[in-house]
Write a protein that holds these residues in place. Structure first.
Motif, short mmCIF file in Angstrom:
data_model
loop_
_atom_site.label_atom_id
_atom_site.label_comp_id
_atom_site.label_asym_id
_atom_site.label_seq_id
_atom_site.Cartn_x
_atom_site.Cartn_y
_atom_site.Cartn_z
N UNK A 195 0.86 -1.52 0.04
CA UNK A 195 -0.03 0.29 -0.02
C UNK A 195 1.15 1.18 -0.14
N UNK A 196 2.06 1.31 -0.13
CA UNK A 196 3.24 2.44 0.01
C UNK A 196 2.69 3.17 -1.29
N UNK A 197 2.39 2.64 -1.97
CA UNK A 197 1.96 3.34 -3.79
C UNK A 197 1.38 4.31 -3.81
N UNK A 198 0.60 3.91 -2.98
CA UNK A 198 -1.05 4.48 -2.98
C UNK A 198 -1.41 5.20 -1.99
N UNK A 199 -0.49 5.33 -1.30
CA UNK A 199 -0.30 6.70 0.31
C UNK A 199 -1.39 7.93 0.30
N UNK A 200 -1.07 8.14 -0.47
CA UNK A 200 -0.76 9.39 -1.01
C UNK A 200 -1.74 10.42 -1.55
N UNK A 201 -2.68 9.13 -2.17
CA UNK A 201 -3.53 9.33 -3.23
C UNK A 201 -5.32 9.19 -2.34
N UNK A 202 -4.39 7.91 -1.33
CA UNK A 202 -5.91 6.90 -0.56
C UNK A 202 -6.32 8.98 0.57
N UNK A 203 -5.25 9.35 1.53
CA UNK A 203 -5.04 10.37 1.58
C UNK A 203 -5.69 11.57 1.07
N UNK A 204 -5.16 12.32 0.26
CA UNK A 204 -6.18 12.56 -0.35
C UNK A 204 -7.41 12.85 -1.55
N UNK A 205 -7.53 11.28 -1.69
CA UNK A 205 -8.83 11.16 -1.71
C UNK A 205 -10.02 11.64 -0.33
N UNK A 206 -9.63 11.02 0.97
CA UNK A 206 -9.72 11.44 2.22
C UNK A 206 -10.40 12.67 2.12
N UNK A 207 -9.28 13.69 2.10
CA UNK A 207 -9.65 14.92 2.44
C UNK A 207 -10.54 15.31 1.44
N UNK A 208 -10.73 15.23 0.34
CA UNK A 208 -11.71 15.49 -1.23
C UNK A 208 -13.23 15.21 -0.42
N UNK A 209 -12.99 14.08 0.23
CA UNK A 209 -14.59 13.41 0.71
C UNK A 209 -14.69 14.25 1.82
N UNK A 210 -14.05 14.12 2.38
CA UNK A 210 -14.38 15.22 3.83
C UNK A 210 -14.97 16.25 3.36
N UNK A 211 -14.54 17.15 2.19
CA UNK A 211 -15.00 18.48 1.75
C UNK A 211 -17.13 18.28 1.19
N UNK A 212 -16.53 17.06 0.83
CA UNK A 212 -17.90 17.16 0.03
C UNK A 212 -18.79 16.99 1.60
N UNK A 213 -18.25 15.50 2.26
CA UNK A 213 -19.50 15.50 2.95
C UNK A 213 -19.73 16.51 4.00
N UNK A 214 -18.82 17.21 4.40
CA UNK A 214 -19.37 18.34 4.48
C UNK A 214 -20.35 20.06 3.85
N UNK A 215 -19.89 20.00 2.41
CA UNK A 215 -20.90 20.42 1.59
C UNK A 215 -22.29 19.89 2.03
N UNK A 216 -22.35 18.80 1.70
CA UNK A 216 -23.34 18.42 1.81
C UNK A 216 -24.48 18.49 3.31
N UNK A 217 -23.61 18.36 3.97
CA UNK A 217 -24.32 18.21 4.95
C UNK A 217 -24.39 20.19 5.83
N UNK A 218 -24.03 20.97 4.71
CA UNK A 218 -24.36 22.33 4.99
C UNK A 218 -25.53 22.64 3.83
N UNK A 219 -25.81 21.62 2.91
CA UNK A 219 -26.97 22.59 2.42
C UNK A 219 -28.07 21.30 3.49
N UNK A 220 -27.95 20.54 3.90
CA UNK A 220 -28.95 19.86 4.44
C UNK A 220 -29.57 20.55 5.79
N UNK A 221 -29.04 21.67 6.12
CA UNK A 221 -28.92 22.22 7.18
C UNK A 221 -29.88 23.84 6.54
N UNK A 222 -29.91 23.91 5.34
CA UNK A 222 -30.39 25.19 4.86
C UNK A 222 -31.81 24.85 4.55
N UNK A 223 -31.97 23.29 3.75
CA UNK A 223 -33.38 22.74 3.87
C UNK A 223 -34.10 22.49 5.07
#
Length: 240
Positions: A195-223
């Motif tokens: 898994x050492x070759x893919x570490x950077x990709x997993x870490x960045x993927x987690x960051x991008x996914x977390x940003x999407x989750x935050x956006x969706x939660x904010x949308x739900x609050x507005x709704x």
């Protein structure tokens, strides 16, 4: 049984003289019609109409939702999709280059394909659906006259977005689990570090996914805010 004569002087004290007043004119501000009983300047009518329009039709909430979805959420979703494709290519390269660890990378390829399908589905059936409903009742700084949205419709949109949020959250947790296993395996020099070759990709993927989750939660609050406002007016209409 004794009878008492009707005392007109007694009843007269409860009578009030009210002059009959007729509406002078009706003035229109966007889709609000204001009946004026005295002369009102155009400036005064615009101020009143703007205040009523804002209160009655939730312009501010819808404008905030549209701005958020178009200027932030859509761009973040496209960045996430682009990075998923990049990670997919990286895993495919390692799957073909390292036969001993190919099975692991094939698992990642299947995982990324499922996640990409989910994000695409949310973009089409979640975010775009919500944008379509918003654009149907808000454009050019005013509501469409023939468009009426009730609290149940907003609640339905909330349930759709919430369902996608739960699914995205499951992938997010699994990405964390994969990264955790990689960290544990990296400490063991006696094991193959697949898994050492893919570490950077997993870490960045987690960051991008977390940003999407935050956006969706904010949308739900507005709704929720929009639904609550609609429910308040609907209850007033019911009892009035």
């Amino acid at each position: 049984m004794s009878s008492f004569p009707f005392n007109t002087s007694f009843s007269r004290q409860f009578r009030q003289e009210q002059p009959v007043t007729f509406c002078a004119e009706e003035k229109t501000y966007e889709q609000v019609v204001i009946s004026t009983y005295n002369r009102m300047s155009d400036a005064e009518m615009n101020v009143l109409g703007s205040a009523l329009n804002e209160q009655l039709f939730d312009n501010a909430i819808i404008h905030r939702l549209l701005t958020k979805l178009t200027q932030k959420d859509s761009r973040d979703a496209q960045r996430l999709l682009a990075f998923i494709k990049e990670t997919h290519q990286e895993c495919r390269h390692h799957a073909s280059a390292e036969p001993f660890t190919a099975q692991y990378y094939k698992h990642l390829l299947e995982l990324l394909k499922s996640f990409q399908d989910l994000v695409n589905e949310y973009d089409t059936n979640g975010q775009e659906l919500l944008l379509g409903n918003l654009n149907a009742c808000y454009f050019n700084d005013s509501f469409a006259v023939n468009q009426s949205v009730d609290s149940e419709e907003v609640a339905t949109m909330h349930r759709i977005i919430e369902d996608y949020l739960n699914q995205v959250g499951e992938f997010y947790q699994y990405f964390h689990l994969l990264l955790q296993k990689e960290s544990e395996q990296d400490k063991s020099k006696s094991r193959i570090q697949v898994m050492s070759h893919i570490a950077y990709y997993l870490d960045t993927l987690i960051t991008c996914t977390e940003k999407m989750i935050i956006n969706m939660e904010a949308t739900l609050d507005m709704l929720v805010e929009w639904e609550t406002s609609l429910q308040g007016r609907e209850s007033q209409s019911l009892f009035n």
